[in-house]
Every structure is written in structure tokens, then in C-alpha cells.
Motif scaffolding. Sequence first.
Motif, mmCIF file in Angstrom:
data_model
loop_
_atom_site.group_PDB
_atom_site.id
_atom_site.type_symbol
_atom_site.label_atom_id
_atom_site.label_comp_id
_atom_site.label_asym_id
_atom_site.label_seq_id
_atom_site.Cartn_x
_atom_site.Cartn_y
_atom_site.Cartn_z
ATOM 1 N N ASP A 192 0.834 -1.205 0.000
ATOM 2 C CA ASP A 192 0.000 0.000 0.000
ATOM 3 C C ASP A 192 0.868 1.254 0.000
ATOM 4 O OD1 ASP A 192 -2.350 -1.448 -0.010
ATOM 5 O OD2 ASP A 192 -2.580 -1.410 2.177
ATOM 6 N N GLY A 193 1.947 1.229 0.790
ATOM 7 C CA GLY A 193 2.845 2.377 0.835
ATOM 8 C C GLY A 193 3.531 2.632 -0.496
ATOM 9 N N LEU A 194 3.968 1.561 -1.164
ATOM 10 C CA LEU A 194 4.602 1.705 -2.481
ATOM 11 C C LEU A 194 3.601 2.227 -3.513
ATOM 12 C CD1 LEU A 194 6.791 -1.527 -2.625
ATOM 13 C CD2 LEU A 194 7.595 0.827 -2.420
ATOM 14 N N THR A 195 2.355 1.775 -3.428
ATOM 15 C CA THR A 195 1.319 2.261 -4.352
ATOM 16 C C THR A 195 1.107 3.761 -4.185
ATOM 17 O OG1 THR A 195 0.187 0.108 -4.292
ATOM 18 C CG2 THR A 195 -1.074 1.982 -5.096
ATOM 19 N N VAL A 196 1.085 4.224 -2.937
ATOM 20 C CA VAL A 196 0.943 5.662 -2.675
ATOM 21 C C VAL A 196 2.133 6.426 -3.242
ATOM 22 C CG1 VAL A 196 0.854 7.407 -0.858
ATOM 23 C CG2 VAL A 196 -0.503 5.327 -0.639
ATOM 24 N N PHE A 197 3.338 5.888 -3.065
ATOM 25 C CA PHE A 197 4.550 6.511 -3.604
ATOM 26 C C PHE A 197 4.438 6.676 -5.115
ATOM 27 C CE2 PHE A 197 7.421 6.049 0.078
ATOM 28 C CZ PHE A 197 8.214 7.163 -0.120
ATOM 29 N N TYR A 198 4.086 5.596 -5.798
ATOM 30 C CA TYR A 198 4.072 5.619 -7.250
ATOM 31 C C TYR A 198 2.888 6.413 -7.803
ATOM 32 C CZ TYR A 198 7.748 2.071 -7.358
ATOM 33 O OH TYR A 198 8.930 1.399 -7.223
ATOM 34 N N SER A 199 1.803 6.501 -7.035
ATOM 35 C CA SER A 199 0.628 7.258 -7.502
ATOM 36 C C SER A 199 0.907 8.756 -7.519
ATOM 37 C CB SER A 199 -0.579 6.961 -6.611
ATOM 38 O OG SER A 199 -0.928 5.606 -6.668
ATOM 39 N N SER A 200 1.683 9.224 -6.553
ATOM 40 C CA SER A 200 2.018 10.654 -6.502
ATOM 41 C C SER A 200 3.498 10.794 -6.177
ATOM 42 C CB SER A 200 1.171 11.360 -5.442
ATOM 43 O OG SER A 200 1.297 10.712 -4.187
ATOM 44 N N PRO A 201 4.352 10.499 -7.168
ATOM 45 C CA PRO A 201 5.801 10.498 -6.912
ATOM 46 C C PRO A 201 6.343 11.895 -6.677
ATOM 47 C CG PRO A 201 5.358 10.221 -9.252
ATOM 48 C CD PRO A 201 4.027 10.190 -8.567
ATOM 49 N N THR A 202 7.400 11.967 -5.884
ATOM 50 C CA THR A 202 8.124 13.208 -5.668
ATOM 51 C C THR A 202 9.548 13.028 -6.170
ATOM 52 O OG1 THR A 202 8.677 12.458 -3.429
ATOM 53 C CG2 THR A 202 6.756 13.904 -3.671
ATOM 54 N N PHE A 203 10.100 14.084 -6.726
ATOM 55 C CA PHE A 203 11.431 14.014 -7.310
ATOM 56 C C PHE A 203 12.392 14.895 -6.506
ATOM 57 C CE2 PHE A 203 8.376 13.279 -10.710
ATOM 58 C CZ PHE A 203 8.806 12.061 -11.190
ATOM 59 N N PRO A 204 13.661 14.452 -6.392
ATOM 60 C CA PRO A 204 14.174 13.164 -6.883
ATOM 61 C C PRO A 204 13.696 12.014 -6.009
ATOM 62 C CG PRO A 204 15.862 14.293 -5.633
ATOM 63 C CD PRO A 204 14.695 15.242 -5.704
ATOM 64 N N PHE A 205 13.688 10.809 -6.575
ATOM 65 C CA PHE A 205 13.260 9.635 -5.823
ATOM 66 C C PHE A 205 14.178 9.407 -4.628
ATOM 67 C CE2 PHE A 205 10.805 7.152 -9.279
ATOM 68 C CZ PHE A 205 9.625 7.746 -8.834
ATOM 69 N N SER A 206 13.559 9.129 -3.497
ATOM 70 C CA SER A 206 14.332 8.836 -2.289
ATOM 71 C C SER A 206 14.967 7.449 -2.398
ATOM 72 C CB SER A 206 13.422 8.903 -1.064
ATOM 73 O OG SER A 206 14.051 8.360 0.063
ATOM 74 N N SER A 207 16.176 7.316 -1.849
ATOM 75 C CA SER A 207 16.813 5.998 -1.831
ATOM 76 C C SER A 207 16.043 5.043 -0.930
ATOM 77 C CB SER A 207 18.266 6.118 -1.352
ATOM 78 O OG SER A 207 18.311 6.669 -0.049
ATOM 79 N N PHE A 208 15.245 5.606 -0.029
ATOM 80 C CA PHE A 208 14.427 4.774 0.840
ATOM 81 C C PHE A 208 13.414 3.974 0.032
ATOM 82 C CE2 PHE A 208 10.755 4.043 3.599
ATOM 83 C CZ PHE A 208 11.369 3.430 4.678
ATOM 84 N N LEU A 209 12.899 4.574 -1.041
ATOM 85 C CA LEU A 209 11.970 3.862 -1.921
ATOM 86 C C LEU A 209 12.660 2.660 -2.554
ATOM 87 C CD1 LEU A 209 9.254 3.650 -3.404
ATOM 88 C CD2 LEU A 209 10.143 5.221 -5.114
ATOM 89 N N THR A 210 13.917 2.838 -2.962
ATOM 90 C CA THR A 210 14.685 1.741 -3.530
ATOM 91 C C THR A 210 14.874 0.625 -2.511
ATOM 92 O OG1 THR A 210 15.858 3.312 -4.928
ATOM 93 C CG2 THR A 210 16.826 1.139 -4.701
ATOM 94 N N GLU A 211 15.150 1.008 -1.271
ATOM 95 C CA GLU A 211 15.318 0.005 -0.219
ATOM 96 C C GLU A 211 14.035 -0.793 -0.024
ATOM 97 O OE1 GLU A 211 17.032 1.302 3.434
ATOM 98 O OE2 GLU A 211 18.312 2.774 2.484
ATOM 99 N N ALA A 212 12.904 -0.094 -0.033
ATOM 100 C CA ALA A 212 11.616 -0.764 0.161
ATOM 101 C C ALA A 212 11.352 -1.769 -0.948
ATOM 102 C CB ALA A 212 10.495 0.274 0.225
ATOM 103 N N VAL A 213 11.633 -1.378 -2.202
ATOM 104 C CA VAL A 213 11.425 -2.276 -3.338
ATOM 105 C C VAL A 213 12.338 -3.491 -3.238
ATOM 106 C CG1 VAL A 213 11.659 -2.490 -5.848
ATOM 107 C CG2 VAL A 213 10.605 -0.450 -4.875
ATOM 108 N N CYS A 214 13.591 -3.266 -2.881
ATOM 109 C CA CYS A 214 14.546 -4.373 -2.818
ATOM 110 C C CYS A 214 14.232 -5.334 -1.674
ATOM 111 C CB CYS A 214 15.964 -3.830 -2.689
ATOM 112 S SG CYS A 214 16.589 -3.134 -4.228
ATOM 113 N N VAL A 215 13.718 -4.812 -0.573
ATOM 114 C CA VAL A 215 13.273 -5.694 0.515
ATOM 115 C C VAL A 215 12.132 -6.570 0.028
ATOM 116 C CG1 VAL A 215 12.086 -5.721 2.745
ATOM 117 C CG2 VAL A 215 14.063 -4.255 2.418
#
Length: 381
Positions: A192-215
Amino acid sequence: FLKISKLALAFAIIHSKPPGKSCKEYIKHLARTVSEQDFGWKSKAEVLEAEVLRLHQELLLRKICPRFCLENDASAKTLLDQECINPTSYSSQLEDSGCDVSSDCAFDSLGTASDFHQSEHNVNTSKQWLERVLPLNLCTTSKEKSLTAPVQFLQHLLEIRKLSERGILQADFTELEEDSLTICNSVSQLLDGLTVFYSSPTFPFSSFLTEAVCVLVSLITDAKFSNHVLKKCFKKLKEFKQNLIQIILRTGSVNRFQALHAISHTLILLGRNNILRKSLISLLLPEVRQFAEQLLQAHQLQAKYDITQYENIFLLCMILEQLLQNEAEERNVSSSECDEEGKIQFLKRLDQIILHLSDEFPLFSLYLWRVSILLNSAQTA
């Protein structure tokens, strides 16, 4: 009884109406007040639910590995000293998070080498060593904070498994079967958190988002956890993939392509799991086929078509092509990786569609042809 209740409520509102205000205005005022109260209670309930889940996560980690959190255990230091961990082999054994990503999405999931050397020589901080090898960037936005708990929990879970396999920790993973709801809720919260991120992205992308995806990717490709997660969360994962596909198709902002490429990369990473890849291919085929038919109809009628969707459909074609190529490269996977009915429906009269679109839309026709070649070769194999 319902009619009498409504009538009584109407009389009560009229009777309590302050002077100088019409009934309509007073009713709107009451509705606003009730709505604000409901929103306040809802927010409080969400905060409490998140806290309950966090406590369940901590409890499950303690059950799996009693030495997970040692700050409040007086005998912890003595117990940890008895582990006889070899400092030189310790850092070499923790090489990565188990998630192989491209250079543009890579991150140091286990911290720097200096962190390990410092913890090796500092006895006082040794009781926190598990947390030290699992750092997370400081969250600066509310969207990142909503992801913190599930990411930390799942990351700790993965690392405890690795350490237990290497004999550094003793862990009992039978607790996962008894408390599957905690993992299921954590994965759902992460999705759900990733969906919210991708629905309204902010730039530049946070490295935290990358960590969440890789987990997430590490979890679904892990030998011990993947089957458990898929069994409990397959429906939620399918919903997540559907949401990402629709975000790719519907997003129309001018600066959308950086975000859409990140979403595409996430979907390709999810395809590393054979079961999720099969599901994802089955979701992509009808979307690409439907747009091809709509484009052909618009072309034949000389009608307008959705330019934004036309530009975005190439990303779905690229994802689909990559997944089919990955499938073809894995010789141990059966040739019926995506369902036969979906392939038949996609390939039906596809040559004619490509022929009619090739002059006006050569690039899209080329993608359709390449996907059809991969599907036909898999069927032949």
C-alpha cells in the motif's frame, strides 16, 4: 420505525436550530461537524492499528530470535560474548541483501565497511549489532514514515534468516506458521505504501523507496519466505501489480517518464519470482491486446486516440518482452509459464492487426511482432 425515527430527527433539528440560520444551513453545519469527528476518529484508529502491528512485528521477531533485541536484557552481553563471532568472517558473510538490482537502483543495504570495523572493536555497542547491519535512511516525508515499520521488520526477518543459516544466530522459523497474519499485514502495508509513492511520486526519488522495493523483491525470491508470502499475500500482490499497470497506463503528467520507468523496473523485479511472473504476464497480455484493438479501430475510422496512453503502452510492451525473454532463458521453467488461453487470445488475428498498423504506427507494430515471436517460440518449445 425508520420513517418515525427520521421524522423525529427532523423535528429535533428544527427545534434546536439557532435563530438567524436556515434549516438547510444548520443541517450542513451538523453534517460537517460529524464528518470532521469521524475523520478524527479514523486517523486515531489508523495510528493505533499501526502501533499494534509494530508491536506484533517486534514480538514475532523476539519469538523467532530471542537475541534480536538485547538492549533491556541484563544477561544479554554475557550471552552475546559466548557466541564467539569471528569479526573477520562476519562482515564477509554479510555481503548483500540478496537482491540483485541494476546500477541505477543499487544501494548499500548493509551499511559501509567502516560501520562493521567500528562495531567489531566496540564492546559496548555489540549488543546492538543486529540493528547496525540493518540501517535505514532517516525518513523525511510522511509517505516514507508509513513504510518504515514494514521495511524494517521484513529486512530484519531476512537478515535473521541469513545469520541463522551461517550459524551466527539461532532462530526458530516455525513461529511464522503460527503468526502468519503479522507477515501478511506487513507485506500489505508495504505494498500500500509503495502504491501511494508511485501514484504521486516526488522528485528526486528517495533511496528509501529503492530500499523498500529491494526488501520486497528479496522477500519474494527468498527460498524460505517466498512460498509463505505467496500463499498468504498472492491476492494482495496481484492487486498491487494491477495498480502499477494502471498507473503506467493512466499517468499523463509531462514529467512522468522517470516515475514510470521506476514502476516498470519494479514490475520486472517482481517477475523474478516464477509464480508472480506468470501472473504478471497474464495481466499484461490483455492490456496490450486491448489497446492494439482500440488503436486499430481508431485508425480505421480515422478517429482520435489517446496519445498519452499510446506513449505509455510502450512501457508495458517493454516489461512484457523482458518477462518473456527471462522465461525463455530459464530452461528449467515449463514452456506454459503464462496461461495458454491468454496466449491464444493475444495471438488471435494479431498478424492482421500488425499489418494494418505497421504504416501508421511502425514502432508499436514492431513491439507487437517481437512479443508475438517470443510467445510463439515458447509455444513451439
